[in-house]
Design a protein around this motif. Structure first.
Motif, mmCIF file in Angstrom:
data_model
loop_
_atom_site.group_PDB
_atom_site.id
_atom_site.type_symbol
_atom_site.label_atom_id
_atom_site.label_comp_id
_atom_site.label_asym_id
_atom_site.label_seq_id
_atom_site.Cartn_x
_atom_site.Cartn_y
_atom_site.Cartn_z
ATOM 1 N N MET A 156 54.879 91.194 57.745
ATOM 2 C CA MET A 156 54.958 92.281 56.753
ATOM 3 C C MET A 156 55.312 91.689 55.535
ATOM 4 S SD MET A 156 56.521 96.022 57.017
ATOM 5 C CE MET A 156 55.124 96.671 58.536
ATOM 6 N N GLU A 157 54.748 92.014 54.729
ATOM 7 C CA GLU A 157 54.832 91.609 53.374
ATOM 8 C C GLU A 157 56.216 92.128 52.720
ATOM 9 O OE1 GLU A 157 51.667 92.315 50.574
ATOM 10 O OE2 GLU A 157 50.109 91.911 52.143
ATOM 11 N N THR A 158 56.662 91.507 51.776
ATOM 12 C CA THR A 158 58.146 92.031 51.151
ATOM 13 C C THR A 158 57.790 93.126 50.240
ATOM 14 O OG1 THR A 158 58.886 89.679 51.175
ATOM 15 C CG2 THR A 158 59.871 90.919 49.659
ATOM 16 N N ARG A 159 56.577 93.195 49.631
ATOM 17 C CA ARG A 159 56.147 93.950 48.870
ATOM 18 C C ARG A 159 56.225 95.602 49.539
ATOM 19 N NH1 ARG A 159 50.299 94.287 45.998
ATOM 20 N NH2 ARG A 159 51.125 92.190 44.983
ATOM 21 N N LYS A 160 55.519 95.545 50.725
ATOM 22 C CA LYS A 160 55.484 96.692 51.657
ATOM 23 C C LYS A 160 56.943 97.214 52.197
ATOM 24 C CE LYS A 160 51.070 96.294 53.872
ATOM 25 N NZ LYS A 160 50.407 96.190 54.915
ATOM 26 N N VAL A 161 57.819 96.035 52.641
ATOM 27 C CA VAL A 161 58.882 96.676 52.967
ATOM 28 C C VAL A 161 59.861 97.179 51.949
ATOM 29 C CG1 VAL A 161 61.244 95.635 53.839
ATOM 30 C CG2 VAL A 161 59.091 94.782 54.632
ATOM 31 N N LEU A 162 59.944 96.569 50.734
ATOM 32 C CA LEU A 162 60.660 97.199 49.684
ATOM 33 C C LEU A 162 60.282 98.378 49.138
ATOM 34 C CD1 LEU A 162 61.610 93.957 47.206
ATOM 35 C CD2 LEU A 162 63.023 95.304 48.761
ATOM 36 N N SER A 163 58.921 98.383 49.120
ATOM 37 C CA SER A 163 58.322 99.708 48.565
ATOM 38 C C SER A 163 58.587 101.061 49.553
ATOM 39 C CB SER A 163 56.808 99.570 48.430
ATOM 40 O OG SER A 163 56.360 98.798 47.357
ATOM 41 N N GLY A 164 58.392 100.600 50.977
ATOM 42 C CA GLY A 164 58.724 101.542 51.863
ATOM 43 C C GLY A 164 60.066 101.895 52.041
ATOM 44 N N LEU A 165 60.959 101.034 51.789
ATOM 45 C CA LEU A 165 62.708 101.273 52.002
ATOM 46 C C LEU A 165 63.174 102.139 50.721
ATOM 47 C CD1 LEU A 165 64.185 97.959 53.232
ATOM 48 C CD2 LEU A 165 63.752 100.444 54.319
ATOM 49 N N CYS A 166 62.303 102.071 49.486
ATOM 50 C CA CYS A 166 62.534 102.682 48.223
ATOM 51 C C CYS A 166 62.429 104.456 48.701
ATOM 52 C CB CYS A 166 61.734 102.421 47.322
ATOM 53 S SG CYS A 166 61.967 100.876 46.375
ATOM 54 N N TYR A 167 61.414 104.698 49.361
ATOM 55 C CA TYR A 167 61.052 106.064 49.882
ATOM 56 C C TYR A 167 62.112 106.593 50.926
ATOM 57 C CZ TYR A 167 56.941 105.754 47.196
ATOM 58 O OH TYR A 167 56.035 105.902 46.241
ATOM 59 N N PHE A 168 62.283 105.507 51.907
ATOM 60 C CA PHE A 168 63.362 105.889 52.929
ATOM 61 C C PHE A 168 64.806 106.015 52.756
ATOM 62 C CE2 PHE A 168 59.513 104.546 55.771
ATOM 63 C CZ PHE A 168 59.329 105.868 56.264
ATOM 64 N N SER A 169 64.954 105.653 51.254
ATOM 65 C CA SER A 169 66.181 105.442 50.935
ATOM 66 C C SER A 169 66.862 106.651 50.823
ATOM 67 C CB SER A 169 66.639 104.212 49.801
ATOM 68 O OG SER A 169 66.057 104.914 48.602
ATOM 69 N N ILE A 170 66.148 107.659 50.714
ATOM 70 C CA ILE A 170 66.554 109.056 50.541
ATOM 71 C C ILE A 170 67.685 109.274 51.872
ATOM 72 C CG2 ILE A 170 65.241 110.410 51.810
ATOM 73 C CD1 ILE A 170 65.072 112.332 49.501
ATOM 74 N N PHE A 171 67.493 108.626 52.876
ATOM 75 C CA PHE A 171 68.333 108.977 53.881
ATOM 76 C C PHE A 171 69.862 108.122 53.866
ATOM 77 C CE2 PHE A 171 64.145 109.751 55.849
ATOM 78 C CZ PHE A 171 64.602 111.123 56.281
ATOM 79 N N PHE A 172 69.668 106.791 53.347
ATOM 80 C CA PHE A 172 71.065 105.979 53.439
ATOM 81 C C PHE A 172 71.372 105.532 51.926
ATOM 82 C CE2 PHE A 172 67.175 103.305 53.448
ATOM 83 C CZ PHE A 172 67.459 102.184 52.857
ATOM 84 N N ALA A 173 70.669 105.568 50.879
ATOM 85 C CA ALA A 173 71.096 104.960 49.587
ATOM 86 C C ALA A 173 70.862 105.614 48.362
ATOM 87 C CB ALA A 173 70.602 103.551 49.398
ATOM 88 N N GLY A 174 69.852 107.080 48.684
ATOM 89 C CA GLY A 174 69.758 107.720 47.385
ATOM 90 C C GLY A 174 68.989 107.145 46.342
#
Length: 105
Positions: free
Chosen positions: A1-19
């Motif tokens: 999986m590309e780093t771009r996808k991982v970072l972009s997806g984690l930005c959205y999912f960070s609402i659960f862990f890092a706001g």
């Protein structure tokens, strides 16, 4: 999986862990325009639930007399309901966007 996808997806999912913190860091640290775009969208969406906070503070001070008179603090309850609804909508939206980022080609 590309780093771009991982970072972009984690930005959205960070609402659960890092706001707000994780999208902000990615927005400034990433050199990729697509990742920065997703980080900005996630950052703004994480800020949306904070918009009614001044209204809640105003409602709490306004309804103090209602609480002392044993009346129902309607304004406060409506404001809390609005905040819960906005938070739920933003959370669902972030999960959908995060899944879309991970599944895009």
């Amino acid at each position: 999986m590309e780093t771009r996808k991982v970072l972009s997806g984690l930005c959205y999912f960070s609402i659960f862990f890092a706001g707000i913190l994780f999208p902000l860091v990615v927005m400034f640290a990433s050199g990729d325009d697509v990742t920065k775009s997703h980080a900005k969208k996630a950052f703004v969406s994480h800020l949306l639930p904070l918009i009614p906070v001044p209204l809640l503070i105003f409602a709490l001070f306004t309804d103090i007399n209602a609480i002392n008179n044993e009346a129902i603090p309607v304004f406060t309850l409506v404001t809390v309901g609005i905040m819960v609804l906005i938070g739920l909508i933003v959370t669902i939206w972030n999960v959908i966007k995060g899944v879309k980022v991970f599944t895009m080609e």
